[in-house]
Design a protein around this motif. Structure first.
Motif, PDB file in Angstrom:
ATOM      1  N   VAL A 505     -27.789  68.222  69.642  1.00 58.97           N
ATOM      2  CA  VAL A 505     -29.198  67.942  70.601  1.00 58.97           C
ATOM      3  C   VAL A 505     -30.005  67.364  70.072  1.00 58.97           C
ATOM      4  CG1 VAL A 505     -30.140  69.841  71.867  1.00 58.97           C
ATOM      5  CG2 VAL A 505     -30.418  67.489  72.695  1.00 58.97           C
ATOM      6  N   THR A 506     -30.338  66.369  69.816  1.00 59.50           N
ATOM      7  CA  THR A 506     -32.139  65.835  69.088  1.00 59.50           C
ATOM      8  C   THR A 506     -33.281  65.894  69.709  1.00 59.50           C
ATOM      9  OG1 THR A 506     -30.406  64.444  67.902  1.00 59.50           O
ATOM     10  CG2 THR A 506     -32.777  64.219  67.700  1.00 59.50           C
ATOM     11  N   TRP A 507     -33.855  66.735  68.908  1.00 57.14           N
ATOM     12  CA  TRP A 507     -35.573  66.290  70.335  1.00 57.14           C
ATOM     13  C   TRP A 507     -36.557  66.044  69.885  1.00 57.14           C
ATOM     14  CZ3 TRP A 507     -39.333  70.692  69.918  1.00 57.14           C
ATOM     15  CH2 TRP A 507     -40.234  70.538  71.191  1.00 57.14           C
ATOM     16  N   ASP A 508     -36.916  65.366  70.349  1.00 52.74           N
ATOM     17  CA  ASP A 508     -38.766  64.927  70.248  1.00 52.74           C
ATOM     18  C   ASP A 508     -39.716  66.072  69.824  1.00 52.74           C
ATOM     19  OD1 ASP A 508     -40.917  63.730  69.289  1.00 52.74           O
ATOM     20  OD2 ASP A 508     -40.867  61.752  70.923  1.00 52.74           O
ATOM     21  N   ALA A 509     -39.593  66.405  68.587  1.00 52.48           N
ATOM     22  CA  ALA A 509     -41.177  67.762  68.749  1.00 52.48           C
ATOM     23  C   ALA A 509     -42.302  67.295  68.735  1.00 52.48           C
ATOM     24  CB  ALA A 509     -40.625  67.625  67.233  1.00 52.48           C
ATOM     25  N   GLY A 523     -34.594  83.713  59.761  1.00 54.52           N
ATOM     26  CA  GLY A 523     -33.341  84.031  59.905  1.00 54.52           C
ATOM     27  C   GLY A 523     -32.610  83.162  61.271  1.00 54.52           C
ATOM     28  N   ALA A 524     -34.156  81.882  61.944  1.00 56.42           N
ATOM     29  CA  ALA A 524     -33.208  81.130  62.671  1.00 56.42           C
ATOM     30  C   ALA A 524     -32.460  79.826  62.109  1.00 56.42           C
ATOM     31  CB  ALA A 524     -34.159  79.992  63.338  1.00 56.42           C
ATOM     32  N   GLN A 525     -31.433  79.734  62.524  1.00 53.05           N
ATOM     33  CA  GLN A 525     -29.994  78.760  62.250  1.00 53.05           C
ATOM     34  C   GLN A 525     -30.113  77.286  62.456  1.00 53.05           C
ATOM     35  OE1 GLN A 525     -27.087  80.984  61.262  1.00 53.05           O
ATOM     36  NE2 GLN A 525     -27.833  82.029  59.592  1.00 53.05           N
ATOM     37  N   GLY A 526     -29.601  76.216  62.425  1.00 56.81           N
ATOM     38  CA  GLY A 526     -29.176  75.516  63.243  1.00 56.81           C
ATOM     39  C   GLY A 526     -29.823  74.108  63.565  1.00 56.81           C
ATOM     40  N   ALA A 527     -31.122  74.334  63.113  1.00 54.26           N
ATOM     41  CA  ALA A 527     -31.700  73.517  63.212  1.00 54.26           C
ATOM     42  C   ALA A 527     -33.040  72.617  62.211  1.00 54.26           C
ATOM     43  CB  ALA A 527     -33.248  73.731  64.189  1.00 54.26           C
ATOM     44  N   ALA A 528     -33.016  71.018  62.113  1.00 53.28           N
ATOM     45  CA  ALA A 528     -33.603  70.888  61.140  1.00 53.28           C
ATOM     46  C   ALA A 528     -34.484  69.622  61.449  1.00 53.28           C
ATOM     47  CB  ALA A 528     -32.136  69.954  59.987  1.00 53.28           C
ATOM     48  N   LEU A 529     -35.899  69.590  60.857  1.00 52.65           N
ATOM     49  CA  LEU A 529     -36.715  68.893  61.313  1.00 52.65           C
ATOM     50  C   LEU A 529     -37.104  67.295  60.459  1.00 52.65           C
ATOM     51  CD1 LEU A 529     -38.865  68.440  62.898  1.00 52.65           C
ATOM     52  CD2 LEU A 529     -40.885  69.605  60.864  1.00 52.65           C
ATOM     53  N   GLN A 530     -35.748  66.494  60.931  1.00 51.87           N
ATOM     54  CA  GLN A 530     -36.606  65.242  60.217  1.00 51.87           C
ATOM     55  C   GLN A 530     -36.762  64.236  61.039  1.00 51.87           C
ATOM     56  OE1 GLN A 530     -32.196  63.997  61.910  1.00 51.87           O
ATOM     57  NE2 GLN A 530     -31.450  64.910  59.952  1.00 51.87           N
ATOM     58  N   GLY A 531     -38.330  63.910  60.884  1.00 53.40           N
ATOM     59  CA  GLY A 531     -40.353  63.890  60.867  1.00 53.40           C
ATOM     60  C   GLY A 531     -40.493  63.670  62.355  1.00 53.40           C
ATOM     61  N   SER A 532     -40.387  63.632  63.329  1.00 52.44           N
ATOM     62  CA  SER A 532     -40.566  63.837  64.718  1.00 52.44           C
ATOM     63  C   SER A 532     -39.327  64.589  65.219  1.00 52.44           C
ATOM     64  CB  SER A 532     -41.595  63.810  65.009  1.00 52.44           C
ATOM     65  OG  SER A 532     -41.160  61.721  65.832  1.00 52.44           O
ATOM     66  N   GLN A 533     -38.548  64.386  64.427  1.00 56.83           N
ATOM     67  CA  GLN A 533     -37.358  64.883  65.295  1.00 56.83           C
ATOM     68  C   GLN A 533     -36.498  66.171  64.833  1.00 56.83           C
ATOM     69  OE1 GLN A 533     -36.136  62.863  68.433  1.00 56.83           O
ATOM     70  NE2 GLN A 533     -38.631  62.020  67.426  1.00 56.83           N
ATOM     71  N   VAL A 534     -35.823  66.990  65.807  1.00 57.67           N
ATOM     72  CA  VAL A 534     -35.478  67.563  65.543  1.00 57.67           C
ATOM     73  C   VAL A 534     -33.754  67.574  65.933  1.00 57.67           C
ATOM     74  CG1 VAL A 534     -35.316  70.258  65.901  1.00 57.67           C
ATOM     75  CG2 VAL A 534     -37.596  69.359  66.342  1.00 57.67           C
ATOM     76  N   ARG A 535     -32.753  67.778  65.030  1.00 55.70           N
ATOM     77  CA  ARG A 535     -31.842  68.192  65.038  1.00 55.70           C
ATOM     78  C   ARG A 535     -31.234  69.225  65.134  1.00 55.70           C
ATOM     79  NH1 ARG A 535     -27.480  64.885  66.949  1.00 55.70           N
ATOM     80  NH2 ARG A 535     -25.727  65.726  66.172  1.00 55.70           N
ATOM     81  N   PRO A 538     -25.825  73.221  68.099  1.00 58.32           N
ATOM     82  CA  PRO A 538     -25.580  74.258  69.281  1.00 58.32           C
ATOM     83  C   PRO A 538     -25.623  75.770  68.669  1.00 58.32           C
ATOM     84  CG  PRO A 538     -23.215  73.053  68.598  1.00 58.32           C
ATOM     85  CD  PRO A 538     -24.144  73.181  67.277  1.00 58.32           C
ATOM     86  N   TRP A 539     -26.920  75.718  69.554  1.00 59.02           N
ATOM     87  CA  TRP A 539     -27.572  77.283  69.952  1.00 59.02           C
ATOM     88  C   TRP A 539     -28.603  77.047  68.911  1.00 59.02           C
ATOM     89  CZ3 TRP A 539     -25.964  78.363  74.289  1.00 59.02           C
ATOM     90  CH2 TRP A 539     -24.760  78.777  74.683  1.00 59.02           C
ATOM     91  N   GLY A 540     -29.042  76.493  68.291  1.00 58.28           N
ATOM     92  CA  GLY A 540     -30.042  75.900  67.387  1.00 58.28           C
ATOM     93  C   GLY A 540     -31.348  76.428  67.988  1.00 58.28           C
ATOM     94  N   VAL A 541     -32.187  77.444  66.889  1.00 57.22           N
ATOM     95  CA  VAL A 541     -33.298  78.075  67.396  1.00 57.22           C
ATOM     96  C   VAL A 541     -34.510  77.479  66.248  1.00 57.22           C
ATOM     97  CG1 VAL A 541     -34.882  79.748  67.016  1.00 57.22           C
ATOM     98  CG2 VAL A 541     -32.097  79.637  67.996  1.00 57.22           C
ATOM     99  N   LEU A 542     -35.211  77.046  66.307  1.00 53.86           N
ATOM    100  CA  LEU A 542     -36.716  76.461  65.476  1.00 53.86           C
ATOM    101  C   LEU A 542     -37.988  77.205  66.241  1.00 53.86           C
ATOM    102  CD1 LEU A 542     -37.323  74.344  63.642  1.00 53.86           C
ATOM    103  CD2 LEU A 542     -38.397  73.306  65.269  1.00 53.86           C
ATOM    104  N   PHE A 543     -38.383  77.265  64.326  1.00 56.31           N
ATOM    105  CA  PHE A 543     -39.889  78.020  65.135  1.00 56.31           C
ATOM    106  C   PHE A 543     -40.482  77.722  63.846  1.00 56.31           C
ATOM    107  CE2 PHE A 543     -37.119  82.631  65.753  1.00 56.31           C
ATOM    108  CZ  PHE A 543     -38.107  82.880  66.686  1.00 56.31           C
ATOM    109  N   ALA A 544     -41.777  76.988  64.186  1.00 53.35           N
ATOM    110  CA  ALA A 544     -42.532  75.778  62.998  1.00 53.35           C
ATOM    111  C   ALA A 544     -44.334  75.818  63.774  1.00 53.35           C
ATOM    112  CB  ALA A 544     -41.779  74.781  63.586  1.00 53.35           C
ATOM    113  N   ARG A 545     -44.569  76.338  62.124  1.00 54.05           N
ATOM    114  CA  ARG A 545     -46.116  76.516  63.058  1.00 54.05           C
ATOM    115  C   ARG A 545     -46.896  74.660  62.698  1.00 54.05           C
ATOM    116  NH1 ARG A 545     -46.963  79.823  59.264  1.00 54.05           N
ATOM    117  NH2 ARG A 545     -47.418  81.522  60.751  1.00 54.05           N
ATOM    118  N   LEU A 546     -47.538  74.586  63.895  1.00 56.26           N
ATOM    119  CA  LEU A 546     -48.579  72.969  63.997  1.00 56.26           C
ATOM    120  C   LEU A 546     -49.807  73.448  63.699  1.00 56.26           C
ATOM    121  CD1 LEU A 546     -47.322  72.994  68.031  1.00 56.26           C
ATOM    122  CD2 LEU A 546     -46.292  72.277  65.883  1.00 56.26           C
ATOM    123  N   VAL A 547     -50.014  72.143  63.149  1.00 55.73           N
ATOM    124  CA  VAL A 547     -50.898  71.665  62.773  1.00 55.73           C
ATOM    125  C   VAL A 547     -52.495  72.155  63.420  1.00 55.73           C
ATOM    126  CG1 VAL A 547     -53.451  69.815  62.306  1.00 55.73           C
ATOM    127  CG2 VAL A 547     -50.674  69.700  61.179  1.00 55.73           C
TER     128      VAL A 547
END
Length: 547
Positions: A505-509, A523-535, A538-547
């Motif tokens: 799934v693609t999700w709007d960050a 150790g999170a896997q399966g998520a990539a940030l492409q601009g403002s979109q997160v790709r 399946p079962w992907g996890v994203l941890f990110a620091r915000l401005v």
């Protein structure tokens, strides 16, 4: 006088041990305290803050320790008080807190208190248990049901009265309306605090008091299976439990209990709550800083685990929590293992990685059940091997709790998976699960890509992210596949996002804000940030620091 408390439990990680099934040190087929002591290094290396030990006290073992006959002594099958002291000292040396599991709502029927109480209507402990006269037609005094099946009332020929049992007939309920019962319970709490334990897990903590008037519970009709805490095959679920538990008198007693615990430094309590509205009871029992420190209910312990369902759970909890504090568990000794419950016959390691990443990033305390760090599936225990009286009664639609209680998998090469070590003289009390062999500690410990290694890495990383331990939690908009929320603490804002499905799934960050950095060392896997979109995979996890 109130002692200092460093709040280690607040945002901490507790590892639950079921003693019968962790490590057998003497070859009798039953795990014990010396066996646990031997394996404490595993828990320390995992990165937990403390352990919760299911009951190891004297008991006839009709419900495997949840039927206590002496609150202040160790059952010989588990060892001695001296063995427990060695365990506590070793745990403390490793930096682990020790919490014990006490069952104060009921005792075993061989407990000396009950033996005396049932002997007559005039003895010194006649009012220590819940006794009631029959109706004019001889039936029980009301319609209350036992969780383990049938009426919650058992006839006793000595007193010619019924006694209350919310579980087995051999587990009579204490009468907390009796002041002497409260004093006896508090004396036991004090005994173990003086011994040096760091806290308590309190079994069915909302069951202590019953309605004095013994009013009937109203019916609710046959459940539809949508409530994870309610099994439609158990008639207990066909009532609204307005009168047999969660009574208002419980709150003043919990305040007395908290005042006692607060006399000992750095101690804590977590309560198990089974209620028609578990989240509300968690908030009520932990709010105000004068009752339980934390509590858990069953909303994450059922089969539903999709993003919309979990969003609803956390939305509801945020509405009622106030100053309360949750303890989040996704498996324990009473519930089918999460690998099977959420993952089916062939659970995805991706799902299990996402599940623990979710659990460890929620606002609250996390409780990990032994074997979850290995991704153990529910064991298939044949009917002839069942030990659990609940499962035996409810078979075949409900197979009981034995499937999550089979021996821990330590050594893939050993016939008993290393449960008995070198001294194997007896069959384990439950059969070892061959499906656990390839997931044993020795296999996963040697593989940096294993689920066990993932747990270790995630727990190490989490310690360095204060927002995940202390931060507030803000849910983002509900999404069909993605559950996302922010954790915020002292200017640090961390985005936690999970694809809780087996489809990409693609999700709007931008719904979260502006991402300044993806936190990849979790150790999170399966998520990539492409601009403002997160790709998400399946079962992907994203941890990110915000401005």
């Amino acid at each position: 006088m109130k002692a200092p408390n460093n709040g280690w439990w607040r945002g901490g990680v507790i590892y639950q041990i079921y003693p019968r099934s962790y490590q057998d040190s003497n070859g009798d087929g039953i795990g014990d305290l010396p066996g646990i002591t031997r394996r404490l290094d595993h828990i320390a290396a995992l990165g937990a803050d403390g352990i919760w030990l299911s009951p190891f006290f004297k008991s006839p073992m009709k419900d495997f320790g949840y039927d206590i006959s002496d609150y202040n002594d160790v059952d010989p099958m588990f060892g001695t008080l001296a063995d427990f002291k060695v365990l506590v000292d070793r745990a403390h040396a490793l930096g682990l807190k020790v919490m014990i599991d006490q069952v104060y709502s009921h005792t075993a029927d061989v407990h000396p208190w009950f033996v005396e109480s049932r002997s007559s209507r005039t003895n010194d402990k006649a009012d220590w248990y819940v006794w009631a006269d029959p109706l004019d037609d001889g039936n029980p005094p009301n319609n209350w049901l036992s969780i383990f099946g049938g009426s919650a009332w058992q006839w006793d020929t000595r007193r010619r009265q019924y006694y209350l049992h919310n579980f087995l007939t051999s587990q009579p309920d204490l009468n907390f309306h009796c002041p002497q019962v409260q004093e006896a319970v508090l004396a036991s709490v004090k005994f173990w605090c003086e011994f040096g334990v760091d806290g308590y897990r309190l079994d069915v903590v909302n069951f202590y008091f019953h309605d004095r008037q013994l009013r009937n519970n109203p019916g609710r009709g046959m459940p539809d299976g949508s409530d994870p805490a309610v099994s439609p095959v158990n008639p207990y679920a066909w009532q609204w439990h307005h009168h047999d538990k969660s009574q208002p008198e419980n709150l003043p007693f919990l305040q007395r209990l908290r005042a006692l615990i607060d006399e000992y430094p750095d101690t804590t309590m977590v309560g198990e709550i089974g209620d028609d509205d578990g989240l509300a009871r968690v908030a009520e029992y932990t709010g105000g800083g004068d009752k339980l420190h934390m509590a858990y209910c069953f909303d994450l312990l059922g089969e539903p685990h999709g993003a919309p369902y979990l969003h609803g759970v956390f939305t509801r909890f945020n509405q009622v929590v106030g100053s309360g504090w949750p303890c989040w568990a996704i498996t324990n000794h009473d519930i089918p293992r999460v690998a099977t419950r959420w993952g089916g016959a062939n659970p995805s390691m991706g799902l299990l990685r996402a599940a623990v990443a979710l659990q460890l990033s929620l606002r609250g305390t996390a409780c990990i059940y032994q074997g979850d760090e290995l991704g153990l599936p529910e064991a298939d225990v044949a009917f002839e091997d069942l030990q659990d009286p609940y499962g035996i009664t409810m078979w075949p639609e409900y197979k009981g709790r034995d499937g999550c209680r089979t021996p821990m998998a330590w050594d893939s090469k050993a016939a008993d998976l290393g449960f008995g070590g070198a001294a194997v003289n007896a069959r384990p009390w439950l059969p070892v699960a061959q499906s656990h062999r390839a997931l044993a500690v020795d296999v996963q410990g040697a593989d940096p890509q294993s689920l066990l290694s993932h747990y270790q890495q995630l727990l190490r990383w989490r310690r360095g992210v204060p927002a995940l331990i202390h931060g507030e939690m803000t849910l983002l908009s509900v999404h069909p596949q993605v559950l996302a929320y922010l954790r915020s603490h002292q200017g640090e804002r961390v985005l936690c996002a999970f694809n809780l499905s087996d489809q990409p799934v693609t999700w709007d960050a931008t719904t979260a804000g502006v991402v300044s950095a993806v936190l990849g060392d979790s150790g999170a896997q399966g998520a990539a940030l492409q601009g403002s979109q997160v790709r998400f995979d399946p079962w992907g996890v994203l941890f990110a620091r915000l401005v």
